[in-house]
Each structure stands twice: as C-alpha cells, then as structure tokens.
Write a protein that holds these residues in place. Structure first.
Motif, short mmCIF file in Angstrom:
data_model
loop_
_atom_site.label_atom_id
_atom_site.label_comp_id
_atom_site.label_asym_id
_atom_site.label_seq_id
_atom_site.Cartn_x
_atom_site.Cartn_y
_atom_site.Cartn_z
N TRP A 144 11.69 30.19 31.41
CA TRP A 144 10.98 31.08 32.50
C TRP A 144 10.17 30.25 33.44
CZ3 TRP A 144 5.46 32.62 31.82
CH2 TRP A 144 5.18 33.71 33.01
N PHE A 145 9.68 29.10 32.94
CA PHE A 145 8.82 28.37 33.75
C PHE A 145 9.68 27.64 34.55
CE2 PHE A 145 5.29 27.90 30.14
CZ PHE A 145 4.31 28.54 31.10
N LYS A 146 10.91 27.22 34.37
CA LYS A 146 11.64 26.44 35.33
C LYS A 146 12.15 27.66 36.53
CE LYS A 146 13.70 23.37 31.98
NZ LYS A 146 14.62 22.68 31.21
N SER A 147 12.02 28.81 36.34
CA SER A 147 12.47 29.95 37.13
C SER A 147 11.39 30.22 38.19
CB SER A 147 13.05 31.02 36.63
OG SER A 147 11.58 31.97 36.11
N THR A 200 2.32 31.68 49.84
CA THR A 200 1.03 32.65 50.10
C THR A 200 0.85 33.35 48.97
OG1 THR A 200 2.02 34.62 50.56
CG2 THR A 200 1.70 33.22 52.60
N LEU A 201 -0.50 33.59 48.76
CA LEU A 201 -0.82 34.34 47.54
C LEU A 201 -0.09 35.82 47.34
CD1 LEU A 201 -4.81 34.01 47.08
CD2 LEU A 201 -2.98 33.31 45.55
N ALA A 202 0.24 36.33 48.48
CA ALA A 202 0.97 37.49 48.51
C ALA A 202 2.32 37.18 47.89
CB ALA A 202 1.25 38.12 50.07
N ASP A 203 2.84 35.92 48.05
CA ASP A 203 4.25 35.70 47.36
C ASP A 203 4.21 35.72 45.93
OD1 ASP A 203 5.68 35.73 49.93
OD2 ASP A 203 5.15 33.52 50.14
N VAL A 204 2.95 35.02 45.46
CA VAL A 204 2.61 35.13 44.07
C VAL A 204 2.55 36.63 43.68
CG1 VAL A 204 0.86 34.45 42.40
CG2 VAL A 204 1.08 32.92 44.63
N ARG A 205 1.77 37.34 44.11
CA ARG A 205 1.73 38.77 43.63
C ARG A 205 3.06 39.40 43.54
NH1 ARG A 205 -3.05 38.52 47.16
NH2 ARG A 205 -4.85 38.35 45.84
N ARG A 206 3.83 39.25 44.62
CA ARG A 206 5.22 39.97 44.90
C ARG A 206 6.07 39.30 43.66
NH1 ARG A 206 6.43 38.11 49.43
NH2 ARG A 206 5.44 39.68 50.37
N TRP A 207 5.98 38.12 43.48
CA TRP A 207 7.11 37.51 42.45
C TRP A 207 6.50 37.71 41.15
CZ3 TRP A 207 7.86 34.11 38.25
CH2 TRP A 207 9.26 34.00 38.21
N PHE A 208 5.55 37.79 40.69
CA PHE A 208 4.99 37.93 39.56
C PHE A 208 4.94 39.45 39.19
CE2 PHE A 208 3.64 33.57 39.31
CZ PHE A 208 4.38 33.15 38.63
N GLY A 209 4.65 40.23 40.09
CA GLY A 209 4.41 41.80 39.82
C GLY A 209 5.73 42.60 40.13
N GLU A 210 6.67 42.01 40.98
CA GLU A 210 7.91 42.73 41.12
C GLU A 210 9.15 41.82 41.02
OE1 GLU A 210 7.89 44.16 45.19
OE2 GLU A 210 5.33 44.57 44.95
N ASP A 211 9.48 40.59 41.31
CA ASP A 211 10.74 39.99 41.44
C ASP A 211 11.03 39.24 40.35
OD1 ASP A 211 10.90 40.94 44.06
OD2 ASP A 211 9.86 39.29 45.21
N ASP A 212 10.11 38.97 39.61
CA ASP A 212 10.38 38.11 38.23
C ASP A 212 11.32 38.84 37.48
OD1 ASP A 212 10.42 36.84 35.68
OD2 ASP A 212 8.08 36.78 35.59
N PRO A 213 12.48 38.13 37.33
CA PRO A 213 13.63 38.52 36.26
C PRO A 213 13.43 39.15 34.96
CG PRO A 213 14.45 36.70 37.52
CD PRO A 213 12.86 36.82 37.67
N PHE A 257 -1.63 36.54 37.91
CA PHE A 257 -1.19 35.48 38.18
C PHE A 257 -1.72 34.76 39.66
CE2 PHE A 257 1.95 36.39 34.96
CZ PHE A 257 1.99 35.07 34.28
N ALA A 258 -2.30 35.66 40.62
CA ALA A 258 -2.77 35.14 41.64
C ALA A 258 -4.08 34.50 41.37
CB ALA A 258 -3.00 36.30 42.82
N GLU A 259 -4.73 35.02 40.16
CA GLU A 259 -5.99 34.51 39.87
C GLU A 259 -5.82 33.08 39.32
OE1 GLU A 259 -10.17 36.33 38.18
OE2 GLU A 259 -8.57 37.74 38.73
N VAL A 260 -4.71 32.54 38.89
CA VAL A 260 -4.55 31.41 38.34
C VAL A 260 -3.97 30.36 39.23
CG1 VAL A 260 -4.82 32.17 35.89
CG2 VAL A 260 -2.87 32.21 36.89
N MET A 261 -4.03 30.70 40.38
CA MET A 261 -3.14 29.83 41.50
C MET A 261 -4.31 28.87 42.16
SD MET A 261 0.26 29.99 41.15
CE MET A 261 1.12 30.98 39.78
N SER A 262 -3.99 27.96 42.85
CA SER A 262 -4.46 27.29 43.59
C SER A 262 -3.81 26.61 44.78
CB SER A 262 -5.54 26.02 42.86
OG SER A 262 -4.47 25.09 42.36
#
Length: 298
Positions: free
Chosen positions: A157-160, A167-180, A193-198
């Motif tokens: 999962w980490f490798k994926s 962008t942070l919007a991409d973070v929100r989208r991947w973890f909230g919608e696109d993550d398989p 997850f957006a909150e643990v990104m820098s």
C-alpha cells in the motif's frame, strides 16, 4: 488556545505535547485566571493512531477542554516529535513515552483516549500503571494478531502512493476517493491525510517515514494483546465504527475480557470515527467520561 509542551520520552527522545484550553474570557482579570489554574481539572491524554498526529484530536480536545485538561501527544516518529530512523519503535518505547508525558504534565490520574495504535498504547499503559489511569477509551483497535499478510499488504500500500502529490487537493482526492484500498469514498480520510503532508520542492510528501511506520507496526502486528487487555482494571469504553477495522464480534469479546468494559458503536463511521462522525463520537464518549472522570465544576 493551543500550547506546546516539550516532553522527554524514552531514550531521551523529544516529544511534542499539545494542551488545548478555552481562550481566556474577554475582560477576565488575573484573579479569574488564577482561579482557573488552581482548580486543576481532571486530565485527558489523547493518543493518535499510526501515521496520525496530535492535531487530529483538535475537534475532540476543544469540547473536552470545557471540563478537563485536554492534552494530545505527538508520538515518536509522528507530528512534531523526534523521528530517528534508527530509533526504538517497539511497544515498550511507546508506552514509556506516554507514561513520561503523564508524569511531566502532572495529568494523572487520567483518562486515556486512544485511536488504533494509540488505543493499544493506552491499554498497555493502563495495564502497566493502573495507579495513573482512571478511565480508558479504545477507538477501533483490534486485540488479535494481524500477522505477516497484513504487514505485506501495508508495504504494498505504501508503494502505491503516487508521491509526491502536486497539491493538497490531490492528497484529499487520492486518499478520500482514488485509493484502491477504499471500499467507498470518504472525504474525512482525505482530510486526515492532508494534515500529515508537508510541502517540499517537488510537491507534497508525508511528514513521517513509511519505512519507520512499517517498523512501528512490527511492534504489534505479530502478537495478540488479550492478556494485557484483561489486566486493565479501570472502566473502559470500546468504540467501533460500523465500517471500521474492528469487527462487532471482536469488539464485544474485548468488552467481555475487560473487567469493566462497555461497548459502543457509531454508525456511518469508518476507522477514523472521531473524524467521520464527530458529533456521534462525542455523544458516545462524553457521557462515559462524565461518569468515570468526575469534575468539581467548570
């Protein structure tokens, strides 16, 4: 208000604890503020899960602060606490860190509120030091061994992860919608997850090391934790999300094993109960704390 307090944990690691409190009332004089400090409300220590950080508890801590001294701890390898690549990430170190935080902050006897990994730390500390813990809340953490297969799945999962994120919007989208790995969309997960990104030069990356997270998981996935659960003597609330990782049968067995266990379920919630359904989370947790951690007034 949020105030940072540095704590020295096991092996001398620097840990960041965050105290949440009501803002001073307008016009409150020094006598009123001194009286607030003298009352010393009961303490609540909040422990986040794997990959989390203390700020994930902000919503919970704000309503807790009406009655209690609410403190959230960035555990080792997370948030603003030290993250040594070669440091210790065994269970004993996490428990010793929480114990050191209680003593440094003079919170005990305390209520421990833990999510996932933080819940395991909480019940292990409650079993080890019953004199420090007056009440316990376990949020969506299993007591059974997860095994080697689980560790391999997490590694894949980490490798994926498509890092870096633009962008942070991409973070929100991947973890909230696109993550398989998702069975259905969860906007709250994206926010988590957006909150643990820098932000780095090449984009947004996690504030933690995935390699360290795998080492942290090694400290518990191969073992069951029923024996320690049975040693917890204080009132304990076991909370599961209907779509979380802790199944109903196992949660109810945990309640049976606990000498003073209580079961609660939050519908429409996944693993991140306090993020998914904060109002229902409060409705479940607040009465329990009021019954088990009495205050002398607010």
């Amino acid at each position: 208000m949020v105030r940072r307090i540095d704590v020295t944990g096991a092996d001398g690691l620097r840990l960041a604890a965050w105290e949440f409190a009501d803002s001073p009332k307008a016009g409150a004089g020094p006598e009123a503020l001194a009286d607030t400090q003298r009352r010393k409300p009961p303490g609540v220590l909040l422990l986040h899960g794997l990959m989390g950080r203390a700020s994930h508890w902000a919503g919970t801590a704000r309503w807790l602060a009406d009655r209690y001294r609410a403190v959230a701890l960035d555990q080792r390898g997370h948030g603003r606490s030290d993250k040594p690549n070669e440091g210790r990430y065994d269970r004993e170190a996490f428990v010793a860190d929480a114990e050191a935080a209680l003593e440094r902050l003079e919170l005990a006897p305390v209520a421990l509120v833990g999510h996932a990994m933080g819940a395991l730390t909480a019940w292990q500390l409650a079993a080890k030091r019953p004199d420090l813990v007056q009440a316990l809340v376990i949020s969506d953490m299993r007591a059974t061994a997860l095994g080697e297969q689980s560790q391999r799945e997490w590694e894949e999962w980490f490798k994926s992860w498509p890092v870096p994120f633009a962008t942070l919007a991409d973070v929100r989208r991947w973890f909230g919608e696109d993550d398989p790995s998702l069975e259905r969309s969860r906007a709250s997960r994206g926010e988590f997850f957006a909150e643990v990104m820098s932000e780095r030069e090449d984009g947004w990356r996690p504030t933690f090391s995935p390699e360290v997270m795998m080492r942290v998981r090694e400290g518990w996935v191969y073992d069951a934790h029923w024996d320690e659960l049975a040693q917890v003597r204080c009132p304990t609330l076991v909370v599961r999300g209907l779509d979380g990782e802790l199944g109903r049968a196992e949660a109810q067995e945990m309640v049976r094993v606990l000498p003073r266990g209580i079961y609660a379920e939050v519908t429409e919630a996944g693993h991140l109960i306090h993020y998914d359904q904060p109002d229902d989370w409060r409705r479940v947790v607040e009465p329990f704390l009021q019954a088990t951690l009495p205050t002398t007034g607010t």
